[in-house]
Write an enzyme that holds these catalytic residues in place. Structure first.
Site, mmCIF file in Angstrom:
data_model
loop_
_atom_site.group_PDB
_atom_site.id
_atom_site.type_symbol
_atom_site.label_atom_id
_atom_site.label_comp_id
_atom_site.label_asym_id
_atom_site.label_seq_id
_atom_site.Cartn_x
_atom_site.Cartn_y
_atom_site.Cartn_z
ATOM 1 N N GLY A 115 65.308 48.939 36.616
ATOM 2 C CA GLY A 115 65.571 49.701 35.405
ATOM 3 C C GLY A 115 65.884 49.248 34.305
ATOM 4 C CE LYS A 116 65.743 43.342 34.720
ATOM 5 N NZ LYS A 116 65.263 43.744 36.130
ATOM 6 C CB SER A 117 62.038 47.402 30.871
ATOM 7 O OG SER A 117 61.983 46.064 31.410
ATOM 8 N N GLY A 121 69.653 42.613 36.770
ATOM 9 C CA GLY A 121 69.299 43.289 37.901
ATOM 10 C C GLY A 121 67.850 42.850 38.305
ATOM 11 C CB SER A 178 70.064 36.949 33.771
ATOM 12 O OG SER A 178 70.618 38.434 33.533
HETATM 13 P P1 ADP Z 1 63.003 46.366 35.156
HETATM 14 O O1 ADP Z 1 62.725 46.207 33.714
HETATM 15 O O2 ADP Z 1 64.166 46.166 35.632
HETATM 16 O O3 ADP Z 1 62.010 45.490 35.839
HETATM 17 P P2 ADP Z 1 61.533 49.079 34.653
HETATM 18 O O4 ADP Z 1 62.518 49.555 33.777
HETATM 19 O O5 ADP Z 1 60.267 48.222 34.080
HETATM 20 O O6 ADP Z 1 62.327 48.000 35.689
HETATM 21 O O7 ADP Z 1 61.103 49.864 35.947
HETATM 22 C C1 ADP Z 1 62.125 50.760 36.460
HETATM 23 C C2 ADP Z 1 61.196 52.049 36.927
HETATM 24 O O8 ADP Z 1 62.350 52.626 37.897
HETATM 25 C C3 ADP Z 1 60.635 52.741 36.044
HETATM 26 O O9 ADP Z 1 59.516 53.488 36.697
HETATM 27 C C4 ADP Z 1 61.735 54.039 35.796
HETATM 28 O O10 ADP Z 1 61.034 55.126 35.224
HETATM 29 C C5 ADP Z 1 62.095 54.249 37.208
HETATM 30 N N1 ADP Z 1 63.787 54.695 37.279
HETATM 31 C C6 ADP Z 1 63.990 55.659 38.100
HETATM 32 N N2 ADP Z 1 65.468 56.098 37.776
HETATM 33 C C7 ADP Z 1 65.725 55.207 36.892
HETATM 34 C C8 ADP Z 1 66.983 54.989 35.959
HETATM 35 N N3 ADP Z 1 67.926 55.631 36.659
HETATM 36 N N4 ADP Z 1 67.318 53.923 35.359
HETATM 37 C C9 ADP Z 1 66.179 53.240 35.210
HETATM 38 N N5 ADP Z 1 64.804 53.280 35.510
HETATM 39 C C10 ADP Z 1 64.737 54.329 36.610
#
Ligand code: ADP
Length: 177
Positions: free
Chosen positions: A17-19, A12, A86
């Site tokens: 929200g991946k991490s 994504g 990816s």
């Molecule tokens: P990525 O790894 O894709 O760059 P992160 O996980 O670092 O994204 O950040 C996602 C942000 O969105 C976090 O601050 C998280 O708390 C927020 N968030 C809100 N709703 C969701 C959800 N349903 N799933 C995952 N993250 C979410």
């Protein structure tokens, strides 16, 4: 020889929200006593290949390394979670070919919501013109066609998303219920 572990591949755009989901899924598997390794693309890149860069070739190389590591670990029964933008289908399809118990998770979120969230300040840097190669904003992000799980993280909360991933991995028989 152990049966292969599952490879849960989260794809994504940045801040989708991946991490967050990867860490929560990792916690659940660990709590169940299952061997698990969480390969975060940014961490792997920072530790193994900090000078790799973000050209098309470099992104291809980084996802190739992640897929290779996932395959290596999973063949010894370790469950692997990969969180990596990816952006190209070819990146994910290669991983699918290499890893027998593969679960692709499309972490889907509108780019405007990701820009609002911006937990790592990436979109702010883009707004200042310091970053010009964000997938989904400046360069193409190809959404999966046949992902096993499609999460809409702007509509379902973290807990619900994590549960959907776990349910699918159980349904596919890759971890015990
Ligand atoms: P990525 O790894 O894709 O760059 P992160 O996980 O670092 O994204 O950040 C996602 C942000 O969105 C976090 O601050 C998280 O708390 C927020 N968030 C809100 N709703 C969701 C959800 N349903 N799933 C995952 N993250 C979410």
């Amino acid at each position: 020889m152990n049966s292969p572990g599952v490879v849960i591949w989260l794809t994504g755009v940045p801040a989708s929200g991946k991490s967050t989901i990867a860490t929560a899924v990792e916690d659940i598997l660990r709590t169940r006593g299952l061997p698990v390794e969480n390969l975060d693309a940014d961490e792997v890149r920072a530790n193994l290949s900090p000078n790799l860069g973000y050209t098309d070739e470099a992104r291809d190389e980084n996802t190739k390394r992640l897929a290779w590591m996932a395959r290596m670990l999973s063949q010894y029964g370790v469950n692997v979670i990969v969180a990596a933008v990816s952006p190209l289908r070819s990146h994910r399809d290669r991983a699918r070919q290499w890893c027998p118990n593969f679960v692709e998770v499309f972490v889907d979120c509108p780019i405007e919501v990701c820009q609002e969230r911006d937990p790592k300040g990436l979109y702010a840097r883009a707004a200042r013109g310091e970053v010009k190669d964000i997938a989904g904003l400046h360069i193409p992000y190809e959404p999966p066609n046949g992902a096993e799980v499609h999460l809409c993280t702007d509509r379902a909360d973290v807990q619900a998303c994590v549960q959907m991933v776990i349910d699918m991995v159980i349904e596919l028989g890759y971890i015990p219920s």
